[in-house]
Every structure is written in structure tokens, then in C-alpha cells.
Design an enzyme around this catalytic site. Structure first.
Site, PDB file in Angstrom:
ATOM      1  N   GLN A 200     -12.257 110.240  -1.724  1.00  6.72           N
ATOM      2  CA  GLN A 200     -12.296 109.000  -0.924  1.00  6.72           C
ATOM      3  C   GLN A 200     -11.129 108.074  -1.228  1.00  6.72           C
ATOM      4  O   GLN A 200     -11.063 106.968  -0.684  1.00  6.72           O
ATOM      5  CB  GLN A 200     -13.631 108.272  -1.162  1.00  6.72           C
ATOM      6  CG  GLN A 200     -14.858 109.067  -0.762  1.00  6.72           C
ATOM      7  CD  GLN A 200     -15.009 109.220   0.750  1.00  6.72           C
ATOM      8  OE1 GLN A 200     -14.303 108.590   1.543  1.00  6.72           O
ATOM      9  NE2 GLN A 200     -15.939 110.072   1.173  1.00  6.72           N
ATOM     10  N   SER A 220      -9.995 116.391   0.004  1.00  6.97           N
ATOM     11  CA  SER A 220     -10.583 117.015   1.189  1.00  6.97           C
ATOM     12  C   SER A 220      -9.879 116.501   2.448  1.00  6.97           C
ATOM     13  O   SER A 220      -9.672 115.289   2.583  1.00  6.97           O
ATOM     14  CB  SER A 220     -12.058 116.634   1.232  1.00  6.97           C
ATOM     15  OG  SER A 220     -12.664 117.197   2.348  1.00  6.97           O
ATOM     16  N   HIS A 222     -10.911 116.631   5.692  1.00  8.66           N
ATOM     17  CA  HIS A 222     -11.682 116.062   6.813  1.00  8.66           C
ATOM     18  C   HIS A 222     -12.085 114.613   6.606  1.00  8.66           C
ATOM     19  O   HIS A 222     -12.632 113.978   7.501  1.00  8.66           O
ATOM     20  CB  HIS A 222     -12.895 116.947   7.141  1.00  8.66           C
ATOM     21  CG  HIS A 222     -14.033 116.874   6.184  1.00  8.66           C
ATOM     22  ND1 HIS A 222     -15.162 116.136   6.443  1.00  8.66           N
ATOM     23  CD2 HIS A 222     -14.238 117.450   4.976  1.00  8.66           C
ATOM     24  CE1 HIS A 222     -16.015 116.275   5.427  1.00  8.66           C
ATOM     25  NE2 HIS A 222     -15.474 117.071   4.533  1.00  8.66           N
ATOM     26  N   CYS A 349     -32.406 110.088   5.797  1.00 10.32           N
ATOM     27  CA  CYS A 349     -33.695 109.499   6.181  1.00 10.32           C
ATOM     28  C   CYS A 349     -34.779 110.564   6.283  1.00 10.32           C
ATOM     29  O   CYS A 349     -34.529 111.659   6.748  1.00 10.32           O
ATOM     30  CB  CYS A 349     -33.587 108.853   7.546  1.00 10.32           C
ATOM     31  SG  CYS A 349     -32.808 107.265   7.488  1.00 10.32           S
TER      32      CYS A 349
END
Ligand code: PLP
Length: 762
Positions: A200, A220, A222, A349
Site C-alpha cells: 500500500q 502488488s 493491481h 460482512c
């Protein structure tokens, strides 16, 4: 079916993945069509491919500021993480083997940051076991700002084989001070292998790996506008390396398999943008901070209750993690999705309450962790997109006034008038609100404290006069929210301990209060607890024999639960009293009166005696007289003995009977078959999303809106339409499925739903 006025999507979930930039996609396509050679081939086509690959490798090193060491292309960061961990542990194993010969072999550990992406601890656990390292795996705690505990590292690192930290957290954007970490780690242990997950960080903060002693750094593609399937891992020159894929010897034998050239071509475009800011699609850090500030200001303006779960000073500008008091992350996700804004919740969730382990590790209050929303964007964000995002967030917040979930700052809310029953939930607990539109009167049953503010807002927004707020019994598993609302809305009302008003009417032996033209009748139904009562909402009746035909809803608390009966093994319980209470209820309510329980463990919303007797033999045999009290007590005790198997951490108020868990066979439409059916048959389309979602994004079809929170009222109103063809639709097809199953169970034998929901319609 299409969206009525399709709004373009505002994608604010870049930390999950990003779209491929057109320039990168073009480069990938070109490498598939033109530069398609195998870099291992010695002819010109192969040499060209190899040149592209090496150019990409050089650029990768420049971007991460690594002048020495290796860069190996991988399928993504998860592979890079494996590569790093296996390489470190295979080398460490040699040391462990040597130590085994000593008299007191040391106890080794593997360290990782408590907020690390799951790929890290899971890989550590996996390879620790597979390679027979058997080190103790320890999470490094973080403080409330998300910073790693340096003292812990200094204390633990001397005996650790490997330490895994992250440059930037994927949920909060919190960055670590790598230079400081470097000092702490190396002064504690010069030989420890150090991996930093940089996924990130790329493009969001500058990296200069040459100035660090980091051994391994996975990346990464993507997450930064390259396609999925391409990533790379940096390996420090002195760090050991073990290939995890053997074969044809590609990547100098370090990672076999023909290389992903289209992926490399695409990521190379991204590298060039990072290296040449002037002709790049990427905004610089100050501009990104400006975007962040604009989004923060908008969120604060439209949701005064918003709380940010991280500090902006130690996080990258591209990630916002927040919670809005009074709203679950699922509700905000549904709302934003309806406004065509994509964000993500703190964690996946499910029907159970979800929480974020990252925010938990930071020690944030439980509600912030349970309600967390992550909004993330990449450096290719534009001012126009930020402006549009802010406008959409503003209209999404405004749409909440339709459901009376927030009060408009103006005098009059743009609301949908409430008439009838609303079911509000927190986990599996239910609160019931009944509003009579004509008289503007309302009552509340079993108020849950966590939705006090929502109930208060609802009453104010709908300008309702609260006539009673009642608990069906003293709840063992949760607090009641009754006092808060009673003090505010009924300060002078005299009631009993559960809120039943002293100033009530009497009909024969029954006490009742008026709500509009209807009666709310109190019936003592001890059993689950000695104070349990049921409240029956009925049309006025002239004699007690008529009650059963006049009763629409029976709020039975935990006496009859869906698929079960309330437990009778508390100190204040009595199976004998429950036996009598069940018979009493049977004499007062009809077979089709909707039973509104205080728990809904299995998303069934409501039930009636006829449906319950069909699957609950204990209840059926009690009511039809084939079971005597002694037999009831024995069978009830047996049922309650299953409670422990099912409870988990929750106190269950009734054990589920076996038939509870069998799903109903619901007819499923796709978009094509639904369109056909709509043209040919007498079908009614029901959009079961909440009014705010419906208001934001209703479709060009002729659906009616029946929010899930008002499904029970709808079921009651449509009792005579049980064979009609109802097709339920929602965002993703999950709410429509549970609602259809609930209706089917209650005799709606022609109910269907749209599989995949509106999400798959455009
Ligand atoms: N590490 C972090 C911090 C991430 O955010 C992710 C992706 O979510 C990964 C690792 C895994 O990356 P990949 O999808 O490339 O395997």
C-alpha cells in the site's frame, strides 16, 4: 432492468484494487499482440520481450530506491510474501539445526505487526509448521495511532528469526517510520530477517530501500493501476533466497515459469509515471492531501457524528477510515452503493456483527470497529472525481432523511410517512415500533439501547406521539433502552417495571391501551421469565371470543421464538408457566396472527402459529392437547439442553429446532427471465431496500418499495394475496432471498427473487 438514470460509478476502494489505467492496458494489449515473444527465446521477438522485461526491472528498482539487490516478478504480493518467508525460514532452519546440538537451544520466535494483512500471519503460521521450525509466532502490539510498539520489538527481536512489518496499512493508511524501525530492529538483532509489506506504499509515499536494511519487500501491481496477476518482490543483496517455483529456470532460476509479459508491460507504464511526474496521470502528495481534506470536510458536514479511526498525521492521504455513530458499516455500504459510490467496510460482512481486527488492535471502541468504513483512492484521482464524490456523499446523507434515519437541518424532513409496524434490529435482537399515521401515535416494544438515538430521531422526524414504551420481559442477554426514551418522551407517565402504563383501559380481565383506533392488549405470559408478557395489537372487540380474529400482531418477547420456544432454564423461568402461557396465547391469537419475537436468530422476521406448529412438534402437541404438563416439561428441558451447542458467545434465548435450518426453495430469476415474466405475467416487483436506497437509485421498472424493516407489516397486509406472484429485488440478492424465504414459509407460495440483485443489472 436498468438503472433509471445510471450514475457513473465513483470508485473509492483503491486499497482493494484499482482499475487498470488506459495507458497500462494499452501497453499490456500491445505486448499480447506485438511484443508477445517469450523472453527466453533467442530470436528477435524473444529478445524484444526480454528487453521490455529488463527495462521494467530497472524501473522497478528505481521506483523503490534500490540500487543493489534483486527484483523478481511474481503474481502479486501474496506470492512475494511466501517467497520472503520461505527464504528466511529455510535459512533460519540451518541455524536451528546447529543450535539443537547445544545444551540449551534457544526458544525462537517469529514477529509480525498486529495490524498486518492476513497474508502475513497466515503464511508465517503455515511455513513455520510445514518447515518444522516450530517457533512461537508473536504479534507486535500497536498503540492507538497504529504505531508498532518499539519496546516490544527491542525486547523480542534478539530471539526472533524473522520480523514482518508493513509500510502502510491497508485499512487505515497508517504508515510506520521505517528509518526508526530499522534502528530499533538492528540494534536488537543484526541477523534477524526483516520483511516489509510495501503493497500500500507504492505511489503513495516515497520509498528508499537502499537506505534501509530491509531484506524483503513484496509489491502488488493491481493496487496501483496495473492488472491483477503481476507483482514483484525486492530481495536485499545479502538476504538468502530459496525459489518457491522450480522449472525452466526463468528469472535467473529464481522463479520459473514463462513470464507474465503483458503484466510487466502494464506495470512498467505505472513505473514510468511514478518516475516522470510531469507527464504522469498521478497527482502529487499535496494535491492528494487536498482531496483528502475535501472528502473529510464533506463527511463532517453531512454526518456530524462521523469519527475518523486514524490520525491524518501518520497516515497516507489516500485512505480514510471512519465510523458514523448510529450506523452499521452494512447500512453505510448499502447507502453508498445506492449512490453509486464504492467503499468497503472494515471487514467482510456477514449476518453477525463484523469488526475490524486492525481497529481492535489499535484499541478503538467496539462500535468504531464494528461500523468502520474505508474510503480509499489512488494517485490517479482527479479533482472532478473528488467533487462528484462529495456531491454524491451529500445526496446520500440527504436521502437518509427519507427513512428518518437522520434529521434534516431544515424544519421539515423529506421523509416517507410511517404507517404500521417497523422492525429494527441489532444483531439478532429486535425492537418493534408501531406508528399509526392518522393519530400520529406510536408505541415501541423491546427497545435496544444501541438504537436509542435512531428511535428518538424516528419519533422526532415523523412527529409521532409516543404512547408507550414496553419491554416484554426483563432481558437476560442485553440491557433495555427503555428508560432513556421514556424519560425523554413520557416523563410523567406512571408505569409498571416494564413500562406498561398504569393509566390503561380494562376489558373484562384484559388491560389495554389505545393506539389510534386500535387496542394494545396486555397478556401475562410467564414461563421464559416470571415477568414475561405478550402484547397484542388488535382491532377493538366486543367479546373475548373475537380477539383471535381481531389481532394482527402478537409481541411475545421470548415466549414463542421462530423455530423454537423461549428457554425456561433461568432462575426466574418456569416450564409449567410456559405451558399455560402457550395455551393462553393460543386461545387469544389467531393461526395467522403475526408473532413478533424479541429475537430473530435466523433472519425469519416473523411467524404465526400455523407455520410454527408445522415445524415445532413441541408447540404443536402442546396446543393440540396431546402433550400433558409433565411431558411438556421433559421435552422442554431436552430442547433447552441443546442451547450450549448453539450459543457461541451470545446468550441464546431459545434453542433452534432442527427444521429451523432448512432453507426454502425460492424461485430465482435472472434479469432476462424477470424481464420476460414482467411482460407476460401478473407479477408485482417489490424493491425491499430501505427508502433511502430506493430514493437514490430506483430503477426504471415499476417496483414498489417495501423496505425490509417493514416486511412484517407488508406480510400482514397481503395475507389475502398469498398466491400472487411477488418478485423481490435488492442490491445484491441477499436481502431479497431471506425476505422471500420468510414469506414462503408463511404461505406465500408464489414468491420469487432476483438472483444477484440490481448489482448485475447494468
Ligand atoms: N498486503 C497488503 C497490505 C494488501 O493490502 C494486500 C492486498 O489486499 C496484500 C498484501 C495481498 O496482495 P495481492 O492481492 O497482490 O496478493
Amino acid at each position: 432492468m436498468k438503472n433509471k438514470s445510471p450514475l457513473s460509478q465513483i470508485y473509492l476502494d483503491a486499497n482493494a484494487t484499482t482499475p487498470v489505467l488506459p495507458q497500462a492496458a494499452e501497453a499490456a494489449l500491445n505486448s499480447m499482440k506485438v511484443l508477445f515473444g517469450n523472453p527466453s527465446s533467442s530470436h528477435i521477438t524473444g529478445l524484444k520481450a526480454k528487453d521490455l522485461m529488463e527495462q521494467t526491472r530497472i524501473n522497478a528498482k528505481k521506483v523503490i530506491g534500490a540500487d543493489t539487490g534483486k527484483v523478481i516478478f511474481t503474481s502479486g504480493a501474496t506470492e512475494g510474501i511466501q517467497t520472503a518467508i520461505i527464504s528466511a525460514l529455510v535459512e533460519a532452519k540451518k541455524q536451528i539445526e546447529a543450535d539443537k546440538l547445544s545444551a540449551t537451544p534457544p526458544c525462537y520466535s517469529l514477529l509480525y505487526g498486529a495490524t498486518e494483512h492476513k497474508a502475513v500471519p497466515e503464511s508465517l503460521k503455515h511455513w513455520n509448521k510445514i518447515l518444522g521450525i516450530n517457533a512461537e509466532i508473536k504479534a507486535i502490539p500497536v498503540d492507538t495511532l497504529g504505531n508498532l510498539d518499539k519496546q516490544f520489538i527491542a525486547k523480542e527481536a534478539p530471539n526472533a528469526l524473522m520480523i514482518c512489518t508493513m509500510a502502510v496499512n491497508n485499512e487505515t493508511g497508517v504508515f510506520q517510520d521505517l528509518a526508526e524501525l530499522d534502528k530499533v530492529i538492528r540494534s536488537a538483532n543484526n541477523d534477524i530477517f526483516w520483511m516489509v509489506d510495501c503493497v500500500q506504499a507504492l505511489g503513495k509515499t516515497s520509498l528508499n530501500l537502499a537506505n534501509t536494511t530491509i531484506d524483503y519487500a513484496p509489491f502488488s501491481g493491481h493496487k496501483l493501476y496495473a492488472p491483477k496477476g503481476i507483482g514483484f518482490v525486492y530481495i536485499r543483496q545479502s538476504a538468502p533466497f530459496t525459489p518457491i517455483i522450480a522449472g525452466g529456470g526463468q528469472e535467473s532460476g529464481l522463479r520459473s515459469g514463462t513470464e507474465n509479459l503483458p503484466g510487466m508491460a502494464a506495470i512498467n507504464v505505472i513505473f514510468e509515471m511514478l518516475l516522470n511526474q510531469q507527464d504522469s496521470a498521478f497527482a502529487d502528495i499535496d494535491i492528494l492531501r487536498g482531496y483528502q481534506a475535501q472528502l473529510v470536510d464533506t463527511l463532517r458536514a453531512v454526518f456530524p457524528e462521523v469519527v475518523f479511526n486514524h490520525n491524518f498525521e501518520n497516515s497516507v492521504p489516500t485512505t480514510l477510515n471512519f465510523a458514523i455513530a448510529g450506523f452499521s458499516s452494512k447500512e453505510i455500504m448499502d447507502l453508498f452503493d445506492a449512490a453509486n459510490i464504492r467503499v468497503s467496510s472494515g471487514s467482510a460482512c456477514s449476518s453477525k456483527v463484523t469488526r475490524s481486527f486492525v481497529l481492535d488492535a489499535m484499541g478503538l471502541p467496539a462500535w468504531q470497529s464494528e461500523s468502520a468504513i474505508r474510503m480509499s483512492f489512488g494517485p490517479a484521482m482527479t479533482q472532478a472525481q473528488v467533487d462528484e464524490a462529495c456531491a454524491r456523499i451529500t445526496s446520500a446523507a440527504k436521502a437518509l432523511t427519507h427513512s428518518c434515519m437522520i434529521l434534516d437541518s431544515g424544519e421539515i424532513n423529506e421523509k416517507q410517512p410511517l404507517d404500521g409496524l417497523v422492525q429494527l434490529r441489532s444483531g439478532s435482537n429486535c425492537t418493534w415500533v408501531y406508528a399509526d399515521q392518522q393519530s400520529k401515535q406510536a408505541f415501541i416494544i423491546d427497545p435496544l439501547p444501541e438504537i436509542n438515538d435512531r428511535l428518538d430521531t424516528l419519533l422526532q422526524c415523523q412527529q409521532l406521539e409516543l404512547v408507550a414504551i414496553i419491554d416484554t420481559h426483563g432481558h437476560a442477554d442485553h440491557q433495555s433502552g427503555r428508560t432513556f426514551l421514556a424519560d425523554k418522551h413520557l416523563p410523567t407517565q406512571q408505569t409498571d417495571a416494564l413500562g406498561w402504563p398504569q393509566d390503561c383501559q380494562q376489558f373484562s380481565q384484559l388491560q389495554y391501551i389505545n393506539i389510534g383506533k386500535q387496542w394494545l392488549v396486555k397478556v401475562a405470559t410467564p414461563g421464559h421469565t416470571d415477568d414475561s408478557m405478550s402484547l397484542l395489537l388488535c382491532n377493538p372487540f366486543d367479546n373475548e371470543q373475537d380477539i383471535s380474529q381481531q389481532c394482527q400482531f402478537a409481541f411475545c418477547g421470548d415466549t414463542i421464538l421462530m423455530g423454537s420456544l423461549g428457554r425456561t432454564n433461568f432462575d426466574s423461568s418456569s416450564a409449567a408457566s410456559m405451558f399455560l402461557s402457550l395455551k393462553k396465547l393460543h386461545s387469544l391469537i389467531g393461526d395467522q396472527t403475526l408473532i413478533c419475537a424479541s429475537h430473530d436468530y435466523n433472519n425469519e422476521f416473523t411467524t404465526h402459529l400455523s407455520a410454527e406448529c408445522a415445524r415445532n412438534l413441541l408447540l404443536a402437541n402442546t396446543l393440540n392437547g396431546s402433550l400433558n404438563l409433565t411431558q411438556f416439561k421433559v421435552q422442554k428441558a431436552q430442547l433447552d439442553s441443546h442451547l450450549c451447542d448453539q450459543s457461541g458467545s451470545e446468550i441464546m434465548c431459545g434453542a433452534l429446532t432442527e427444521s429451523q435450518l432448512t432453507g426454502q426453495p425460492i424461485v430465482e430469476y435472472n434479469h432476462q427471465s424477470l424481464n420476460d415474466a414482467l411482460q407476460q405475467e401478473n407479477v408485482t416487483l417489490i424493491d425491499i431496500r430501505e427508502p433511502h436506497e430506493y430514493a437514490l437509485q430506483h430503477t426504471e421498472d415499476s417496483s414498489e418499495n417495501v423496505p425490509l424493516t417493514r416486511l412484517v407489516q407488508f406480510i400482514q397486509q397481503q395475507q389475502t394475496q398469498k398466491h400472487h406472484k411477488w418478485v423481490l429485488v435488492c442490491r445484491s440478492g441477499s436481502r431479497s432471498l431471506v425476505a422471500a424465504q420468510a414469506m414462503y414459509r408463511l404461505g406465500f407460495d408464489n414468491v420469487a427473487h432476483l438472483k444477484g440483485g440490481y448489482a448485475l443489472s447494468s
